[in-house]
Write an enzyme that holds these catalytic residues in place. Structure first.
Site, PDB file in Angstrom:
ATOM      1  CB  SER A   1       5.053 -12.586  -5.040  1.00 23.35           C
ATOM      2  OG  SER A   1       3.818 -12.120  -5.582  1.00 23.35           O
ATOM      3  N   GLY A   2       2.691 -12.381  -2.976  1.00 27.86           N
ATOM      4  CA  GLY A   2       1.423 -12.962  -2.548  1.00 27.86           C
ATOM      5  C   GLY A   2       0.698 -12.101  -1.535  1.00 27.86           C
ATOM      6  N   GLY A   3       1.330 -10.979  -1.153  1.00 27.19           N
ATOM      7  CA  GLY A   3       0.695 -10.092  -0.187  1.00 27.19           C
ATOM      8  C   GLY A   3       0.509 -10.785   1.158  1.00 27.19           C
TER       9      GLY A   3
ATOM     10  CD  GLU B   1       1.794  -7.341  -8.623  1.00 32.77           C
ATOM     11  OE1 GLU B   1       2.488  -8.285  -8.185  1.00 32.77           O
ATOM     12  OE2 GLU B   1       1.539  -6.341  -7.936  1.00 32.77           O
TER      13      GLU B   1
ATOM     14  CG  HIS C   1       6.174 -11.472  -9.528  1.00 34.66           C
ATOM     15  ND1 HIS C   1       5.553 -10.473  -8.796  1.00 34.66           N
ATOM     16  CD2 HIS C   1       5.351 -12.538  -9.448  1.00 34.66           C
ATOM     17  CE1 HIS C   1       4.410 -10.918  -8.312  1.00 34.66           C
ATOM     18  NE2 HIS C   1       4.265 -12.178  -8.685  1.00 34.66           N
ATOM     19  CG  ASN C   2       6.591  -6.741  -7.818  1.00 30.35           C
ATOM     20  OD1 ASN C   2       6.374  -7.938  -7.656  1.00 30.35           O
ATOM     21  ND2 ASN C   2       6.714  -5.918  -6.800  1.00 30.35           N
TER      22      ASN C   2
ATOM     23  NE  ARG D   1      22.586   5.986 -35.131  1.00 30.77           N
ATOM     24  CZ  ARG D   1      23.664   5.219 -35.134  1.00 30.77           C
ATOM     25  NH1 ARG D   1      23.821   4.285 -36.041  1.00 30.77           N
ATOM     26  NH2 ARG D   1      24.596   5.373 -34.214  1.00 30.77           N
TER      27      ARG D   1
ATOM     28  N   GLY E   1      10.919  -7.546  11.948  1.00 29.73           N
ATOM     29  CA  GLY E   1       9.894  -6.758  11.252  1.00 29.73           C
ATOM     30  C   GLY E   1       8.602  -7.545  11.289  1.00 29.73           C
TER      31      GLY E   1
ATOM     32  CE  LYS F   1       7.359  -9.506  -5.305  1.00 30.29           C
ATOM     33  NZ  LYS F   1       7.351  -8.595  -4.196  1.00 30.29           N
TER      34      LYS F   1
ATOM     35  CG  ASN G   1       8.914  -5.700  -2.788  1.00 34.21           C
ATOM     36  OD1 ASN G   1       9.198  -6.829  -3.204  1.00 34.21           O
ATOM     37  ND2 ASN G   1       7.678  -5.243  -2.730  1.00 34.21           N
TER      38      ASN G   1
HETATM   39  P1  NDP Z   1       6.413  -2.086   5.741  1.00 36.21           P
HETATM   40  O1  NDP Z   1       7.059  -2.036   4.402  1.00 36.21           O
HETATM   41  O2  NDP Z   1       5.262  -1.200   5.994  1.00 36.21           O
HETATM   42  O3  NDP Z   1       7.543  -1.848   6.842  1.00 36.21           O
HETATM   43  C1  NDP Z   1       7.206  -1.798   8.208  1.00 36.21           C
HETATM   44  C2  NDP Z   1       8.197  -2.599   9.019  1.00 36.21           C
HETATM   45  O4  NDP Z   1       9.534  -2.115   8.821  1.00 36.21           O
HETATM   46  C3  NDP Z   1       7.904  -2.458  10.500  1.00 36.21           C
HETATM   47  O5  NDP Z   1       8.174  -3.683  11.126  1.00 36.21           O
HETATM   48  C4  NDP Z   1       8.900  -1.383  10.904  1.00 36.21           C
HETATM   49  O6  NDP Z   1       9.193  -1.363  12.274  1.00 36.21           O
HETATM   50  C5  NDP Z   1      10.086  -1.809  10.096  1.00 36.21           C
HETATM   51  N1  NDP Z   1      11.092  -0.773   9.976  1.00 36.21           N
HETATM   52  C6  NDP Z   1      10.986   0.395   9.308  1.00 36.21           C
HETATM   53  N2  NDP Z   1      12.132   1.088   9.424  1.00 36.21           N
HETATM   54  C7  NDP Z   1      12.970   0.346  10.204  1.00 36.21           C
HETATM   55  C8  NDP Z   1      14.290   0.520  10.684  1.00 36.21           C
HETATM   56  N3  NDP Z   1      14.999   1.613  10.382  1.00 36.21           N
HETATM   57  N4  NDP Z   1      14.831  -0.459  11.446  1.00 36.21           N
HETATM   58  C9  NDP Z   1      14.126  -1.564  11.760  1.00 36.21           C
HETATM   59  N5  NDP Z   1      12.868  -1.791  11.328  1.00 36.21           N
HETATM   60  C10 NDP Z   1      12.306  -0.840  10.563  1.00 36.21           C
HETATM   61  O7  NDP Z   1       5.947  -3.589   6.100  1.00 36.21           O
HETATM   62  P2  NDP Z   1       5.325  -4.738   5.190  1.00 36.21           P
HETATM   63  O8  NDP Z   1       5.078  -5.857   6.135  1.00 36.21           O
HETATM   64  O9  NDP Z   1       4.215  -4.237   4.348  1.00 36.21           O
HETATM   65  O10 NDP Z   1       6.512  -5.129   4.196  1.00 36.21           O
HETATM   66  C11 NDP Z   1       7.763  -5.613   4.655  1.00 36.21           C
HETATM   67  C12 NDP Z   1       8.663  -5.763   3.440  1.00 36.21           C
HETATM   68  O11 NDP Z   1       8.066  -6.708   2.546  1.00 36.21           O
HETATM   69  C13 NDP Z   1       8.830  -4.464   2.645  1.00 36.21           C
HETATM   70  O12 NDP Z   1      10.113  -4.426   2.078  1.00 36.21           O
HETATM   71  C14 NDP Z   1       7.798  -4.613   1.536  1.00 36.21           C
HETATM   72  O13 NDP Z   1       8.143  -3.860   0.389  1.00 36.21           O
HETATM   73  C15 NDP Z   1       7.878  -6.113   1.255  1.00 36.21           C
HETATM   74  N6  NDP Z   1       6.682  -6.698   0.672  1.00 36.21           N
HETATM   75  C16 NDP Z   1       5.439  -6.265   1.033  1.00 36.21           C
HETATM   76  C17 NDP Z   1       4.312  -6.838   0.476  1.00 36.21           C
HETATM   77  C18 NDP Z   1       2.944  -6.403   0.893  1.00 36.21           C
HETATM   78  O14 NDP Z   1       1.970  -6.875   0.274  1.00 36.21           O
HETATM   79  N7  NDP Z   1       2.817  -5.558   1.903  1.00 36.21           N
HETATM   80  C19 NDP Z   1       4.418  -7.923  -0.545  1.00 36.21           C
HETATM   81  C20 NDP Z   1       5.779  -8.352  -0.767  1.00 36.21           C
HETATM   82  C21 NDP Z   1       6.859  -7.740  -0.202  1.00 36.21           C
HETATM   83  P3  NDP Z   1       8.357  -0.354  13.272  1.00 36.21           P
HETATM   84  O15 NDP Z   1       7.082  -1.059  13.580  1.00 36.21           O
HETATM   85  O16 NDP Z   1       9.238  -0.201  14.449  1.00 36.21           O
HETATM   86  O17 NDP Z   1       8.155   0.921  12.517  1.00 36.21           O
END
Ligand code: NDP
Length: 469
Positions: free
Chosen positions: A128-130, A190, A186-187, A444, A10, A183, A102
């Protein structure tokens, strides 16, 4: 051939940032994304000698040293289960899968148990931290088999944020779902922190009649003191930002309706299950819901008259600062109360002081006063409630009059302060000499013979109530 030390699956915002963070720290990182285009874009945009992208999952897995370490950074929910099934076909016993997304902690408990039965170590890792945190140092909350932590701990601790004392903002949290639980809470905190700040913003704007620049200066000033935190700092930056599509400040061009992804809601639902009051977190989730209520404009037409148009300015900026500080301590106390209860209920043995210490940098709720939370739990590991620690008891007591004052002013003026007002209600209920529960028990027993306890003798009692016609 050099093997990779860790694989990231991912490569969206979070995965690519964590991968580059690991690569910067000298780890050989293998990357895979379901759509190869994303991997290609990443390599083109941010080439790194320690990052190696792969077209197939199999190639990526084969490139890893054993035991293999794989971190999933993908969309939470069904995709995680589906990816686990694909990985099981490629992994050997003793390999380690981490889920840095998450995920809901109950899913993590289920997956950990399933994978343990397959001989795979599974860690739910709260991150956490984006994007910036992931890229340059997040706060990380890994939960899973303690005996396998030594295989992943050094990498996670190395890439995590470092607090002022140099300590990593990552530590082993507890078994199975503990990391994702922390986590989640934490959220939740937040959500409350953000809502309180939004309420302080309304008070500065509509009671103190300050413009955005003046408010930015106030938040900057607050950031120098006890309120020092990431969220206060970014609020100052946000209030200073000019819109690039109009002549206005950007804050005034943003629609007054807030979104959520649901982790705050999970915290509230879980708190209800555990019988812990996290009213400020719940109020903050509700505030986001209400901000989207489509009939708000017509409600404003009905009820706006009830609000005082000439609000006056009987509260000072210092009242707002001090009241916000009191409410912030109460919100964190609610969150830590839930963690304490969860630690008992799930047998996790959570180290609450340690958890506060890993929130000190890298994460969204990072704040100076987390040092004091760590100190409180170090002073007394059996501390029943954060507000009973001498430091917090004194600080809340000193700032409580200001909190009451700003809530009264807000209610008088019709300014919504659901989070700040819940802080007052929570404390009044918590510290009440008389909570009115005797009357509830009597009712009650009256209608349902549910019995009651007495103040003067032990046991359960039922009374034959005289019923008026
Ligand atoms: P997203 O939550 O937007 O997820 C996108 C990613 O998931 C892409 O790599 C996508 O692949 C992949 N994906 C989706 N469905 C599947 C599947 N069925 N099989 C394999 N891969 C899949 O990405 P983020 O980077 O924003 O977040 C990643 C995780 O981290 C999430 O769980 C999120 O909740 C968590 N998180 C996010 C934060 C943030 O600030 N964004 C902060 C902390 C945690 P493809 O490109 O092929 O679609």
């Amino acid at each position: 051939m050099q093997m990779n030390q860790i694989g990231i699956i991912g490569l969206a915002v979070m995965g690519r940032s964590l991968a580059l963070n690991m690569a910067d720290h000298g780890y050989q990182v293998a990357g895979f994304n379901r759509s190869y285009e994303v991997t290609k874009q990443m390599i083109e945009a941010s080439p790194h000698k320690n990052f190696h992208g792969y077209r197939t999952l199999q190639e990526m897995v084969s490139s890893l040293e054993k035991p293999r370490r794989i971190m999933m950074m993908i969309k939470a929910g069904k995709p995680v289960d589906s990816l686990i099934e694909q990985l099981l076909l490629l992994l050997d016993k003793g390999d380690i899968i981490m889920d840095g997304g998450n995920s809901f902690f109950e899913d993590t408990i289920r997956r950990e148990s399933y994978l343990r039965s397959q001989g795979i170590h599974y860690f739910g890792v709260g991150v956490s931290g984006g994007e910036d945190g992931a890229r340059f140092g997040p706060s990380m909350m890994p939960g899973g088999d303690p005996a396998a932590y030594f295989n992943i701990g050094p990498i996670l601790e190395t890439i995590s944020a470092k607090a002022d004392d140099g300590k990593p903002c990552c530590m082993y949290i507890g078994p199975n779902g503990a990391g994702h639980y922390v986590k989640m809470v934490h959220n939740g905190i937040e959500y409350a922190d953000m809502q309180m700040i939004a309420e302080a913003y309304l008070l500065l704007k509509y009671v103190r009649h300050m413009n955005n620049q003046e408010m930015a200066d106030v938040f900057d000033d607050w950031n120098q003191g006890t309120l020092n935190s990431f969220l206060i700092k970014i609020t100052a930056d946000i209030l200073r930002e000019h819109d690039d599509q109009s002549d206005n400040d950007l804050i005034d061009q943003i629609k007054d309706a807030s979104q959520q992804k649901g982790t705050g809601r999970w915290t509230s639902i879980e708190a209800l299950k555990q019988g812990v009051d996290v009213s400020m977190i719940t109020a903050s989730g509700n505030a986001r819901v209400m901000s989207n209520n489509e009939s708000r404009p017509s409600a404003a037409q009905y009820f706006h008259d009830a609000k005082a148009d000439n609000l006056g300015s009987s509260i000072s900026i210092e009242d707002i600062r001090s009241g916000l500080y009191a409410a912030k301590m109460i919100a964190y106390a609610q969150g830590f109360d839930l963690l304490k209860q969860a630690s008992n209920a799930y047998h996790w043995d959570l180290k609450l002081g340690g958890i506060a210490s890993i929130f000190r940098a890298g994460c969204i709720i990072q704040a100076r006063f987390l040092n004091q939370i760590t100190d409180a739990y170090e002073r007394n590991q059996q501390l029943h409630h954060l507000l009973q620690d001498p430091f917090f008891a004194k600080q809340v007591k000193e700032s409580l009059p200001a909190l009451r004052k700003i809530v009264i002013q807000a209610i008088h003026a019709g300014i919504p302060v659901p989070s700040l007002s819940n802080a007052v209600s929570y404390l009044d209920m918590y510290a009440a000499r008389h909570a009115g529960a005797n009357l509830i028990q009597a009712q009650r027993d009256y209608f349902g013979a549910h019995t009651f306890e007495r103040v003067d003798r032990a046991g359960s009692f039922h009374h034959e109530w005289r019923r008026s016609s």
